[in-house]
Design a protein around this motif. Structure first.
Motif, PDB file in Angstrom:
ATOM      1  N   VAL A  12      -2.780   1.734 -10.621  1.00 29.54           N
ATOM      2  CA  VAL A  12      -3.669   1.316  -9.535  1.00 29.54           C
ATOM      3  C   VAL A  12      -4.868   2.255  -9.468  1.00 29.54           C
ATOM      4  N   PHE A  13      -6.053   1.658  -9.412  1.00 28.52           N
ATOM      5  CA  PHE A  13      -7.272   2.405  -9.108  1.00 28.52           C
ATOM      6  C   PHE A  13      -7.736   1.948  -7.734  1.00 28.52           C
ATOM      7  N   LEU A  14      -7.902   2.905  -6.813  1.00 30.69           N
ATOM      8  CA  LEU A  14      -8.394   2.602  -5.472  1.00 30.69           C
ATOM      9  C   LEU A  14      -9.795   3.160  -5.296  1.00 30.69           C
ATOM     10  N   THR A  15     -10.633   2.378  -4.642  1.00 34.31           N
ATOM     11  CA  THR A  15     -12.002   2.774  -4.342  1.00 34.31           C
ATOM     12  C   THR A  15     -12.101   4.226  -3.871  1.00 34.31           C
ATOM     13  N   TYR A  16     -13.138   4.903  -4.346  1.00 39.99           N
ATOM     14  CA  TYR A  16     -13.439   6.250  -3.877  1.00 39.99           C
ATOM     15  C   TYR A  16     -14.380   6.216  -2.683  1.00 39.99           C
ATOM     16  N   SER A  17     -15.087   5.105  -2.527  1.00 39.30           N
ATOM     17  CA  SER A  17     -16.205   5.064  -1.595  1.00 39.30           C
ATOM     18  C   SER A  17     -15.846   4.566  -0.199  1.00 39.30           C
ATOM     19  N   VAL A  18     -14.709   3.942  -0.052  1.00 35.57           N
ATOM     20  CA  VAL A  18     -14.284   3.378   1.232  1.00 35.57           C
ATOM     21  C   VAL A  18     -12.864   3.871   1.511  1.00 35.57           C
ATOM     22  N   THR A  19     -12.602   4.231   2.752  1.00 35.38           N
ATOM     23  CA  THR A  19     -11.286   4.742   3.118  1.00 35.38           C
ATOM     24  C   THR A  19     -10.229   3.642   3.055  1.00 35.38           C
ATOM     25  N   VAL A  20      -9.095   3.985   2.456  1.00 35.66           N
ATOM     26  CA  VAL A  20      -7.923   3.111   2.420  1.00 35.66           C
ATOM     27  C   VAL A  20      -6.795   3.895   3.087  1.00 35.66           C
ATOM     28  N   SER A  21      -6.173   3.295   4.087  1.00 39.39           N
ATOM     29  CA  SER A  21      -5.123   3.997   4.831  1.00 39.39           C
ATOM     30  C   SER A  21      -3.909   4.279   3.945  1.00 39.39           C
ATOM     31  N   PRO A  22      -3.129   5.292   4.307  1.00 40.41           N
ATOM     32  CA  PRO A  22      -1.897   5.556   3.554  1.00 40.41           C
ATOM     33  C   PRO A  22      -0.973   4.334   3.503  1.00 40.41           C
ATOM     34  N   ALA A  23      -0.895   3.569   4.582  1.00 36.54           N
ATOM     35  CA  ALA A  23      -0.023   2.385   4.603  1.00 36.54           C
ATOM     36  C   ALA A  23      -0.483   1.337   3.595  1.00 36.54           C
ATOM     37  N   ALA A  24      -1.792   1.104   3.524  1.00 36.25           N
ATOM     38  CA  ALA A  24      -2.320   0.118   2.575  1.00 36.25           C
ATOM     39  C   ALA A  24      -2.145   0.592   1.138  1.00 36.25           C
ATOM     40  N   LYS A  25      -2.381   1.877   0.887  1.00 34.44           N
ATOM     41  CA  LYS A  25      -2.168   2.446  -0.451  1.00 34.44           C
ATOM     42  C   LYS A  25      -0.718   2.268  -0.875  1.00 34.44           C
ATOM     43  N   THR A  26       0.187   2.597   0.041  1.00 34.03           N
ATOM     44  CA  THR A  26       1.618   2.490  -0.248  1.00 34.03           C
ATOM     45  C   THR A  26       2.009   1.046  -0.529  1.00 34.03           C
ATOM     46  N   ALA A  27       1.527   0.124   0.281  1.00 32.95           N
ATOM     47  CA  ALA A  27       1.868  -1.297   0.094  1.00 32.95           C
ATOM     48  C   ALA A  27       1.436  -1.775  -1.290  1.00 32.95           C
ATOM     49  N   LEU A  28       0.227  -1.424  -1.699  1.00 34.31           N
ATOM     50  CA  LEU A  28      -0.270  -1.857  -3.008  1.00 34.31           C
ATOM     51  C   LEU A  28       0.514  -1.184  -4.140  1.00 34.31           C
ATOM     52  N   ASN A  29       0.694   0.108  -4.044  1.00 33.65           N
ATOM     53  CA  ASN A  29       1.441   0.810  -5.100  1.00 33.65           C
ATOM     54  C   ASN A  29       2.875   0.294  -5.223  1.00 33.65           C
ATOM     55  N   GLN A  30       3.512   0.014  -4.090  1.00 33.02           N
ATOM     56  CA  GLN A  30       4.891  -0.492  -4.129  1.00 33.02           C
ATOM     57  C   GLN A  30       4.957  -1.886  -4.754  1.00 33.02           C
ATOM     58  N   GLU A  31       3.987  -2.740  -4.430  1.00 30.33           N
ATOM     59  CA  GLU A  31       3.994  -4.096  -5.004  1.00 30.33           C
ATOM     60  C   GLU A  31       3.775  -4.038  -6.512  1.00 30.33           C
ATOM     61  N   VAL A  32       2.832  -3.218  -6.960  1.00 26.13           N
ATOM     62  CA  VAL A  32       2.576  -3.077  -8.399  1.00 26.13           C
ATOM     63  C   VAL A  32       3.820  -2.519  -9.096  1.00 26.13           C
ATOM     64  N   SER A  33       4.432  -1.522  -8.505  1.00 23.46           N
ATOM     65  CA  SER A  33       5.637  -0.920  -9.078  1.00 23.46           C
ATOM     66  C   SER A  33       6.777  -1.934  -9.156  1.00 23.46           C
ATOM     67  N   ARG A  34       6.964  -2.693  -8.082  1.00 20.28           N
ATOM     68  CA  ARG A  34       8.024  -3.712  -8.035  1.00 20.28           C
ATOM     69  C   ARG A  34       7.830  -4.741  -9.149  1.00 20.28           C
ATOM     70  N   LEU A  35       6.609  -5.217  -9.299  1.00 17.70           N
ATOM     71  CA  LEU A  35       6.337  -6.233 -10.319  1.00 17.70           C
ATOM     72  C   LEU A  35       6.516  -5.666 -11.727  1.00 17.70           C
ATOM     73  N   ASN A  36       6.028  -4.462 -11.965  1.00 12.21           N
ATOM     74  CA  ASN A  36       6.181  -3.859 -13.287  1.00 12.21           C
ATOM     75  C   ASN A  36       7.647  -3.660 -13.646  1.00 12.21           C
ATOM     76  N   LYS A  37       8.461  -3.272 -12.658  1.00 12.15           N
ATOM     77  CA  LYS A  37       9.900  -3.109 -12.904  1.00 12.15           C
ATOM     78  C   LYS A  37      10.562  -4.433 -13.239  1.00 12.15           C
ATOM     79  N   LYS A  38      10.040  -5.534 -12.684  1.00 10.73           N
ATOM     80  CA  LYS A  38      10.581  -6.868 -12.957  1.00 10.73           C
ATOM     81  C   LYS A  38      10.078  -7.441 -14.284  1.00 10.73           C
TER      82      LYS A  38
END
Length: 135
Positions: A12-38
């Motif tokens: 996952v690459f997340l924007t450097y220029s706009v703030t992303v909350s820890p919750a949103a970062k976690t949600a995206l990273n977890q979904e990507v991780s879940r799919l890759n594991k599947k």
């Protein structure tokens, strides 16, 4: 561009220029991780601003063109699914594969604005893309 450097070592690459909350970062990273594991291999770039594109700011607002550019840049190491989310839509790339189905699915997913909006839009897009489809 920054995403090509990050996506060689992370999924996952997340924007450097706009703030992303820890919750949103976690949600995206977890979904990507879940799919890759599947076995649904995917990498995601969340691009919120031309500054996120480094030397290619002219590709901002052109998510499909940027998906092809970024995919080609990292293709020496990664050739599977690549999802791009920008404020105006999604881009998708997969080396040597048809992406007609994916592009059609992505047109039905809304892109929300702001750092969190983009991250959660990517999560929604991944869920839609990874649903089993009928032939």
């Amino acid at each position: 561009d920054p995403a090509s450097d990050i996506l060689l070592i992370q999924n996952v690459f997340l924007t450097y220029s706009v703030t992303v909350s820890p919750a949103a970062k976690t949600a995206l990273n977890q979904e990507v991780s879940r799919l890759n594991k599947k076995g649904f291999r995917v990498k995601v770039a969340v691009i919120a601003d031309p500054a996120d594109l480094g030397a290619v700011p002219s590709l901002f607002g052109k998510p499909q063109l940027y998906a092809k550019f970024l995919g080609t840049e990292i293709a020496f190491q990664y050739t599977n699914r690549l999802l791009i989310v920008m404020p105006n839509g999604f881009g998708f790339w997969r080396k040597g594969k048809s992406i007609v189905r994916e592009k059609k699915i992505l047109t039905s997913v809304n892109v929300k604005q702001g750092g969190d909006g983009l991250a959660y839009s990517a999560v929604n897009a991944l869920k839609a893309l990874s649903k089993p489809h009928k032939k």
